[in-house]
Write a protein that holds these residues in place. Structure first.
Motif, short mmCIF file in Angstrom:
data_model
loop_
_atom_site.label_atom_id
_atom_site.label_comp_id
_atom_site.label_asym_id
_atom_site.label_seq_id
_atom_site.Cartn_x
_atom_site.Cartn_y
_atom_site.Cartn_z
N GLU A 269 -79.36 -21.97 11.70
CA GLU A 269 -79.44 -21.00 10.59
C GLU A 269 -80.84 -20.87 10.01
N LEU A 270 -81.79 -21.69 10.45
CA LEU A 270 -83.13 -21.65 9.88
C LEU A 270 -83.91 -20.50 10.52
N LEU A 271 -84.01 -19.40 9.81
CA LEU A 271 -84.70 -18.21 10.31
C LEU A 271 -86.20 -18.31 10.03
N ARG A 272 -86.99 -17.78 10.95
CA ARG A 272 -88.44 -17.88 10.79
C ARG A 272 -88.92 -17.18 9.52
N ALA A 273 -88.35 -16.03 9.21
CA ALA A 273 -88.80 -15.28 8.03
C ALA A 273 -88.59 -16.09 6.75
N VAL A 274 -87.51 -16.84 6.69
CA VAL A 274 -87.21 -17.64 5.50
C VAL A 274 -88.03 -18.92 5.50
N GLY A 275 -88.04 -19.60 6.63
CA GLY A 275 -88.78 -20.85 6.71
C GLY A 275 -90.26 -20.67 6.44
N ASP A 276 -90.83 -19.59 6.97
CA ASP A 276 -92.26 -19.35 6.74
C ASP A 276 -92.54 -19.01 5.28
N ARG A 277 -91.66 -18.26 4.66
CA ARG A 277 -91.91 -17.82 3.28
C ARG A 277 -91.88 -19.00 2.31
N TYR A 278 -90.98 -19.95 2.56
CA TYR A 278 -90.80 -21.04 1.60
C TYR A 278 -91.22 -22.40 2.17
N ALA A 279 -92.14 -22.36 3.12
CA ALA A 279 -92.62 -23.61 3.70
C ALA A 279 -93.34 -24.47 2.67
N ARG A 280 -93.90 -23.85 1.64
CA ARG A 280 -94.50 -24.60 0.53
C ARG A 280 -94.02 -23.97 -0.77
N GLY B 202 -84.24 -23.70 4.85
CA GLY B 202 -85.69 -23.72 4.70
C GLY B 202 -86.20 -23.49 3.30
N LEU B 203 -85.35 -23.62 2.28
CA LEU B 203 -85.80 -23.39 0.91
C LEU B 203 -86.39 -24.65 0.27
N ARG B 204 -85.99 -25.83 0.74
CA ARG B 204 -86.54 -27.08 0.27
C ARG B 204 -86.80 -27.97 1.48
N GLN B 205 -87.75 -28.87 1.34
CA GLN B 205 -88.05 -29.81 2.42
C GLN B 205 -87.16 -31.05 2.29
N ALA B 206 -86.86 -31.67 3.40
CA ALA B 206 -85.96 -32.82 3.39
C ALA B 206 -86.52 -34.00 2.61
N ASP B 207 -87.86 -34.08 2.50
CA ASP B 207 -88.45 -35.19 1.75
C ASP B 207 -88.69 -34.87 0.28
N ASP B 208 -88.23 -33.71 -0.17
CA ASP B 208 -88.31 -33.36 -1.58
C ASP B 208 -87.57 -34.45 -2.38
N PRO B 209 -88.19 -35.04 -3.39
CA PRO B 209 -87.53 -36.12 -4.14
C PRO B 209 -86.17 -35.71 -4.70
N ARG B 210 -86.01 -34.44 -5.04
CA ARG B 210 -84.71 -33.99 -5.57
C ARG B 210 -83.64 -34.02 -4.49
N ILE B 211 -84.02 -33.66 -3.27
CA ILE B 211 -83.08 -33.74 -2.14
C ILE B 211 -82.74 -35.19 -1.84
N VAL B 212 -83.75 -36.03 -1.79
CA VAL B 212 -83.55 -37.45 -1.49
C VAL B 212 -82.65 -38.11 -2.53
N ASP B 213 -82.88 -37.81 -3.80
CA ASP B 213 -82.06 -38.41 -4.86
C ASP B 213 -80.62 -37.90 -4.80
N THR B 214 -80.46 -36.61 -4.55
CA THR B 214 -79.10 -36.06 -4.49
C THR B 214 -78.33 -36.67 -3.32
N LEU B 215 -79.02 -36.87 -2.21
CA LEU B 215 -78.37 -37.49 -1.06
C LEU B 215 -77.88 -38.89 -1.40
#
Length: 799
Positions: A679-690, A540-553
């Motif tokens: 592994e996606l915990l609510r405390a982490v996902g909520d904190r870094y949702a944006r 939950g630290l980056r979104q799947a549509d983050d351009p950096r994630i997309v490019d690395t994939l």
């Protein structure tokens, strides 16, 4: 038996000779057919090539038997003119079927069948760990004009050396306080104790076509026990104890109570456990593999030391090594990932025992050892930051699932997070246990642990842990992301995450990485890629549509993906050296890295988070399974080498089963139903949702900074006391300030954002006691509008 959990072992997976025929002083092959144990037993048995392989007792970390193999000799040994009719090595014939009552009921039946010298044979073997005793039962039934020979190769105390074998009413072996007794319901004919390669039963068969020797004692050395079974149907028992009398009592007691009684109790226990499982079945084959995978995870938990889940009950390339460790060790990372899978599958109590063992095995400074025996005794003692962070994630997951904290959890989390803060974001070893530096996988796990574990900390430490988590998360790209490289230009992407950034002393992103197992070869850090970045989205630290994630994939799919008959599979990283040599020879400290099915699971999680159906990735993993349904560590990625049993997309000589692979398959299957990684915990996902700005950035030797964005505090930290000698804007207004001992045992000195705003740069050096560090540094201070402060960062409102 049902049709689906019944498997053939004929053809491509047939055993190929790997050297001189006969018994070997090393461990048996890592290529397992099946694993079994009773829920209350202290004994674990593995099968490979249709025979018994390693037997572990009294814990999963202690193999006591290399193998127990079966041979057929013809009735009426001599043909016309006295010619020997020959004998059948069932392991090498490799024509058998393996079946179980149900995938989650690990009660294997192996049926060998074939024709020799014009005569048909059929041998059925049923393997059952006695639920009440340290004994293994093997029920057998033979059809055809043959007699059954059994040869056992003890490796007591985890070694084939210095064993002593003897015959005294049964077959015995002893070494260093470990004793094995092999007995049977019927008479053992021509029982013999021999030295491997000289006077063992295989040498007797090879020389005479039948057993003729009757040696009563052999050793100390590498020994073997052999006998011919007079009865055509009956039961064998292997008893283990610290004394010969004890081993005899356990073996004979198991035979006296009988196979049927033990079988009923075995099925009752596993059936009750399986009833609690909550597993989807997109199709029958995947549903069956899901049940088996859950059972594999359960079978790898120790009974003598509950909560100890070993990585595998196998020895990678075991037919070419006598290493003591193998994979029957507990890695905190593998154990936690298995625990997450068990929670997702509906058995959180199993995962809670894993956490209890973490409470018992944590080191005084807060970390966990790289791996240990199930007892907690160390094997390798390297430092891997993710292995200190993972137990914190497990504790947070169990709390999120509504389970009450175990006593001492808060203290455990506090010690672990203190270690993470003091030693991160770099790690002595990455998750592949090979290189130091900053690794996206390791860093993601550390950040998630700080964010999820902060709730257990006192207020001051909680705020400090969250500030560090925010800083590491914000600076991650500066450490692990590259742009405008030749590879980026070739693939027309802006940039990508690398496998790791070496330590600053080795040049960071501009340096090189030593390729382990490649005889000293190196590669530029900016050219080394892996799927390690996938955990940025998984946690939950980056979104799947983050351009950096997309490019690395896009880069990873280009560099690491290999199409095989099983589907698209992935290498760990480019130029990996952990795998068989080009000609198929076993890994021996160097080699060529092969494909890892678990990485298709990581790729499938990325697909899921991108809105795709991960079903193709699940089917790819399943296609890599052994005939018995076990998932391997690696599969072959080159042209077939039939004489070595290597075929594209099929298991290689690496560990099998690998708990990590089964866990990854299960988690992806369940995430497909829930739409959320385990592994996606609510405390982490909520904190870094944006995107989230950090309240402060920190200077430490391992991760210095050259430029500070506006609105951040600047903190200097060190594990020892220091004085900061500094000036502004080119050493103007020179001053000194003393660091103060702060939270987690670090020495800290902080400049507030409002003080920094008035200047363009900070020049400094440090003094430790009377010794100067011998270098001057400069940090450029950016100026800009004050940033927005989030509600849970009240201290950041100073700008």
């Amino acid at each position: 038996m049902t049709d689906i959990p019944t498997f053939d072992r004929i053809g491509e997976d047939a055993l190929a000779p790997s050297g001189p025929a006969g018994l070997s002083p090393t461990w048996s092959s890592s290529d397992k057919d099946f694993v079994t144990t009773s829920l209350g037993s202290r004994l674990w048995a593995t099968l490979g090539h249709g025979v018994l392989n390693e037997v572990y007792w009294p814990s999963t970390g202690e193999p006591q038997l290399r193998d127990m193999t079966f041979y057929l000799v013809m009735d009426g040994q001599d043909g016309p003119g006295g010619a020997v009719q020959g004998w059948v090595d069932l392991k090498r014939a490799a024509a058998y079927r393996l079946g179980v009552p149900a995938p989650h009921l690990p009660l294997p039946t192996v049926t060998h069948s074939g024709t020799h010298a014009g005569a048909d044979y059929r041998l059925t073997l049923e393997v059952l760990p006695d639920p009440q005793r340290d004994a293994l039962l093997v029920r057998y039934a033979l059809d055809g004009p043959f007699r059954l020979v059994v040869i056992a190769a003890p490796h007591l105390g985890g070694t084939g050396q210095d064993n002593v074998a003897w015959v005294d009413g049964a077959l015995f072996a002893h070494h260093a306080g470990h004793v094995l007794c092999l007995s049977a319901t019927g008479p053992l004919r021509r029982a013999s104790a021999g030295v491997v390669g000289v006077s063992d039963g295989w040498q007797d068969l090879q020389a005479h076509g039948r057993l003729t020797w009757g040696y009563t004692r052999a050793g100390p050395g590498n020994v073997a026990l052999s006998a011919e079974l007079e009865d055509r149907a009956g039961t064998l028992a292997l008893g283990f104890s610290n004394t010969a009398r004890g081993a005899w009592t356990l073996a004979r007691g198991a035979l006296a109570e009988g196979y049927g009684a033990a079988e009923q109790e075995f099925l009752r226990g596993w059936g009750a456990w399986g009833d609690a499982l909550k597993l989807p079945a997109p199709d029958p084959a995947l549903g069956q593999l899901a049940l088996l995978s859950a059972a594999v995870l359960k079978m790898h938990e120790d009974r003598t030391y509950p909560g100890a889940i070993v990585a595998s009950l196998s020895v990678p390339w075991g037919d070419s090594t006598d290493t003591l460790g193998g994979y029957h060790l507990v890695w905190p990372r593998d154990a936690t990932l298995a625990a997450f899978a068990l929670i997702a599958a509906g058995t959180p109590g199993d995962a809670r025992r894993v956490l209890a063992r973490f409470l018992a095995t944590q080191q005084p400074d807060g970390h966990w050892l790289q791996n240990t025996y199930p007892s907690g005794d160390p094997f390798w003692t390297g430092l891997q930051l993710d292995e200190t962070a993972f137990p914190v994630l497990l504790a947070a997951k169990l709390r999120e699932e509504g389970l009450e904290d175990l006593p001492g959890t808060a203290e455990m989390v506090g010690r672990a997070l203190g270690f993470v803060v003091r030693t991160g974001p770099t790690s002595d070893q990455d998750r592949w246990e090979e290189n130091p530096g900053v690794n996206p996988f390791t860093l993601a796990v550390a950040v998630a642990a700080l964010a999820a574990g902060a709730m257990w900390l006192p207020e001051a430490e909680r705020e400090e842990a969250l500030k560090v988590a925010d800083e590491w998360n914000e600076r991650l790209e500066s450490w692990c992301y590259v742009q405008d490289t030749p590879l980026a230009q070739e693939l027309e992407v802006a940039g990508y995450y690398v496998r790791l950034a070496p330590p600053q002393r080795d040049g960071g992103l501009g340096g090189t990485v030593l390729l382990r197992n490649r005889m000293g070869e190196t590669i530029g850090a900016s050219a080394l890629v892996s799927l390690d970045f996938s955990y940025l989205t998984r946690l939950g630290l980056r979104q799947a549509d983050d351009p950096r994630i997309v490019d690395t994939l896009k880069v990873v799919d280009h560099v690491l993906r290999v199409p095989t008959p099983s589907g698209d599979l992935y290498h760990r990283y480019n130029d990996d050296g952990y795998g068989e040599h080009e000609d198929g020879r076993p890994f021996d400290g160097s080699g060529i890295g092969r494909l890892w099915p678990l990485l298709s699971g990581e790729r499938g999680h990325l697909a899921l988070l991108s809105g795709e159906d991960p079903l193709p990735y699940l089917r790819t993993i399943a296609a890599c399974a052994s005939p018995g349904g076990l998932l391997p560590e690696q599969v072959w990625d080159a042209a077939p080498i039939p004489e070595r049993g290597l075929y594209p997309g099929r298991p290689s000589g690496s560990a099998m089963p690998l708990v990590w692979t089964h866990a990854e398959f299960l988690k992806l299957l369940l995430a497909r139903e829930t739409g959320r990684p385990a592994e996606l915990l609510r405390a982490v996902g909520d904190r870094y949702a944006r995107p989230r700005d950090a309240a402060e950035w920190r200077w430490r030797n391992e991760t210095p900074l050259r430029q500070l964005p506006p609105g951040r505090d600047l903190t200097f930290e060190s594990p020892v006391a220091f004085t900061l000698h500094f000036g502004w804007d080119g050493w103007q207004d020179v001053q000194e300030r003393q660091a103060q001992c702060g939270t987690f045992g670090l020495w800290l000195l902080t400049f507030r954002a409002e003080e920094l705003r008035a200047h363009g740069s900070l020049n400094f050096t440090r003094r430790f006691g009377e010794a100067w560090e011998g270098a001057d540094h400069e940090i450029r201070l950016e100026r800009g509008a004050a940033r927005e402060v989030t509600a849970d960062q009240p201290d950041a409102a100073r700008s």
